[in-house]
Design an enzyme around this catalytic site. Structure first.
Site, PDB file in Angstrom:
ATOM      1  N   LYS A  85      42.485  50.673  46.605  1.00 29.04           N
ATOM      2  CA  LYS A  85      42.674  49.601  45.622  1.00 29.04           C
ATOM      3  C   LYS A  85      41.505  49.643  44.639  1.00 29.04           C
ATOM      4  CE  LYS A  85      43.694  44.568  45.669  1.00 29.04           C
ATOM      5  NZ  LYS A  85      43.829  43.381  46.554  1.00 29.04           N
ATOM      6  N   SER A 160      48.363  41.040  45.897  1.00 28.01           N
ATOM      7  CA  SER A 160      47.758  41.720  44.782  1.00 28.01           C
ATOM      8  C   SER A 160      47.561  43.222  44.979  1.00 28.01           C
ATOM      9  CB  SER A 160      46.397  41.094  44.478  1.00 28.01           C
ATOM     10  OG  SER A 160      45.496  41.307  45.557  1.00 28.01           O
ATOM     11  N   SER A 184      47.499  39.379  50.323  1.00 30.53           N
ATOM     12  CA  SER A 184      47.592  40.528  49.417  1.00 30.53           C
ATOM     13  C   SER A 184      47.753  41.890  50.062  1.00 30.53           C
ATOM     14  CB  SER A 184      46.375  40.572  48.502  1.00 30.53           C
ATOM     15  OG  SER A 184      46.544  39.645  47.469  1.00 30.53           O
TER      16      SER A 184
HETATM   17  N1  GLN Z   1      48.498  35.530  46.020  1.00 27.93           N
HETATM   18  C1  GLN Z   1      47.297  34.894  46.451  1.00 27.93           C
HETATM   19  C2  GLN Z   1      46.445  34.553  45.251  1.00 27.93           C
HETATM   20  O1  GLN Z   1      46.888  34.756  44.187  1.00 27.93           O
HETATM   21  C3  GLN Z   1      46.545  35.792  47.417  1.00 27.93           C
HETATM   22  C4  GLN Z   1      45.903  36.945  46.752  1.00 27.93           C
HETATM   23  C5  GLN Z   1      45.097  37.789  47.688  1.00 27.93           C
HETATM   24  O2  GLN Z   1      45.311  37.795  48.890  1.00 27.93           O
HETATM   25  N2  GLN Z   1      44.127  38.501  47.115  1.00 27.93           N
HETATM   26  O3  GLN Z   1      45.372  34.077  45.365  1.00 27.93           O
END
Ligand code: GLN
Length: 502
Positions: A85, A160, A184
């Site tokens: 990532k 994400s 994510s």
């Molecule tokens: N979708 C969640 C957010 O927008 C979690 C994102 C994540 O786990 N980095 O914060």
């Protein structure tokens, strides 16, 4: 085992076996991943940066190591292609966290997890696309481009860590690394039909990982097949003197116990996680998977997690509060974008932030700053921390009666691109079943459990006690072994990027 015509279909343990036997070379395996990238990137765009030269140089070194003595004594990930990532600092390779504000930032050092994978012999094929600063559930918040779901390119891959999930799902890498602050890793794994694990908070070092919400962020693996994630976690887990929040708890051999079966395992099922608005096919497939666990010898026990209903509200105070602090460092004086034409230093910093951050980080910074401001701190931030303790206490109570907890990962399958982008609340609801696990600091795994009526993948979540990833791998492996879900790979559209793409 027979050598497949297409090496990108190998799982990590299969690739390891063939590399050790010298039936395939690391260079062949890495070249196969790079060829696959060249073939499918126009359609799915998993990567912000592709590092083909680096990968081939690492593969040559891996082949030299495999040829130098007993190949079985090389580190386990020798010659295995891995995607990272784009928020893991990689020495000499641009690291953007999906944000334009970090465009051109080339870290002078490796994150601890990257350094550990280098030592373990991996080849790095590229830096995967993501929602900006890991804020999002669809990868549509990337400051660079969309990533498309390989099962249906009109749909999102989740987020994400969307690029990390699609890279593995589409065979562009055998393994990948993501981060999970509220879902994510697990949510994109479910939406792309791969395995993804969010480890216990403190299990894996966050040193050199671009921070979103420091009390929630955790690094974890993606793989096709559960065993690859066990191999990858073993390589990265453990105490790091550079991250004071890492635990000194020993790292067990997750692979050694993965085939031990689940006879007598007590599996808790929380009614609260079968939320209103959940798609009927998702509920049906998750319940069928729980029945399968029972058939494999597990005992199914109802458990109660009532405070999880406040998970989203708690998270959307704590995570933005921490983000507003973490993101204050991006002002053009140290990294990436800088409004150099502006002479006044304060105006230059404002302009840099106005230009460099997208809508979602700006929204989170405002939410977080508000929650932390004097007068509101007690009403919001302190209250959220108190509810956090209650959510954790529910899990502690449940884990007195059960060994793992089973639930859906996401209430829906992959949604169409654009469907939730203008409705932040609808987007936030994607994580209703995963966020409480981060809030409580526990490990959770997402494992494929079938396909809905449209052929879109669904995931089963298994949640474990703190530092008990070994039981999650064992249960997930037993389930996977009894089904054929990981063997189903996406039909890839190799057509060029559709018109109108950003
Ligand atoms: N979708 C969640 C957010 O927008 C979690 C994102 C994540 O786990 N980095 O914060």
């Amino acid at each position: 085992m027979v050598i497949p015509h297409d090496l990108t279909t190998l799982t990590a343990p299969e690739a390891r076996t063939l590399l050790v036997r010298r039936a395939i070379s690391a260079t062949e395996l890495t070249q196969a991943a790079l060829d696959r990238i060249a073939q499918v990137e126009p359609a799915i765009r998993s990567f912000i940066t592709i590092t083909a030269d680096q990968a081939l140089a690492q593969a040559a070194a891996a082949d030299a190591a495999l040829g130098a003595g007993d190949p079985a004594s090389t580190p386990e990930l020798t010659g295995i292609p891995i995607a990272l990532k784009d928020l893991f600092c990689t020495a000499g390779v641009q690291t953007t966290a999906g944000s334009r504000i970090l465009e051109g930032f080339v870290p002078p050092y490796d994150a601890t997890v990257v350094a550990r994978l280098r030592k373990a012999g991996a080849t790095f094929v590229g830096k995967a696309n993501m929602d900006e600063f890991a804020m999002g559930s669809s990868t549509e918040n990337s400051g660079y481009h969309l990533t498309r779901n390989p099962w249906d390119t009109a749909r999102v891959p989740g987020g994400s860590s969307g690029g990390s999930a699609t890279a593995v799902a589409a065979g562009e890498a055998i393994l990948s690394l993501g981060t999970d602050t509220g879902g994510s890793i697990r949510q994109p794994a479910a939406l792309c039909s791969v395995t993804g694990l969010k480890p216990t908070y403190g299990r894996v070092s966050r040193y050199g990982v671009v921070a979103f919400a420091s009390s929630l962020d955790q690094v974890g693996p993606f793989s096709v097949g559960v065993e690859g994630s066990a191999m990858l976690l073993r390589a990265i887990a453990g105490h790091d003197p550079l991250d004071a929040t890492t635990a000194t708890t020993g790292v067990p051999d997750y692979v050694a116990t993965i085939r031990d079966g689940i006879r007598g395992l007590r599996v808790g099922v929380p009614a609260e996680y079968f939320v209103a608005g959940m798609e009927p096919d998702v509920e049906r497939l998750v319940r069928a998977a729980i029945d399968d666990l029972a058939r494999l010898g597990a005992e199914i026990v109802p458990v109660r997690l009532p405070y999880s209903a406040h998970g989203l509200a708690t998270y959307y105070i704590i995570a933005p509060a921490e983000a507003s602090s973490n993101l204050s460092r991006y002002n053009g004086t140290r990294y990436g974008l800088a409004a150099v034409e502006e002479a006044d230093v304060n105006r230059a910093m404002d302009l840099t932030r106005a230009r460099g951050f997208g809508a979602e980080p700006k929204r989170r910074i405002m939410l977080g700053t508000y929650a932390l401001s004097s007068g509101y701190y007690d009403a919001y931030y302190r209250k959220a921390q108190q509810v956090r303790t209650l959510i954790k206490a529910d899990f502690d109570a449940a884990f007195r009666d059960v060994d793992v907890i089973a639930s859906p990962v996401s209430p829906t399958v992959a949604f169409p691109i654009g469907a939730r982008i203008d409705d932040p609340l609808a987007m936030y609801l994607s994580d209703v079943c995963t966020i409480p696990v981060n809030v409580a600091g526990l490990p959770g795994i997402s494992v494929p459990c079938g396909f809905d009526g449209q052929g879109l993948p669904v995931g089963l979540q298994l949640i474990g006690r703190a530092f008990d990833e070994a039981t999650l791998f064992r249960a997930a492996w037993a389930y996977e072994d009894a089904t054929d879900w990981p063997r189903r790979r996406p039909p890839l559209a190799t057509a060029a990027t559709p018109a109108g793409e950003s």
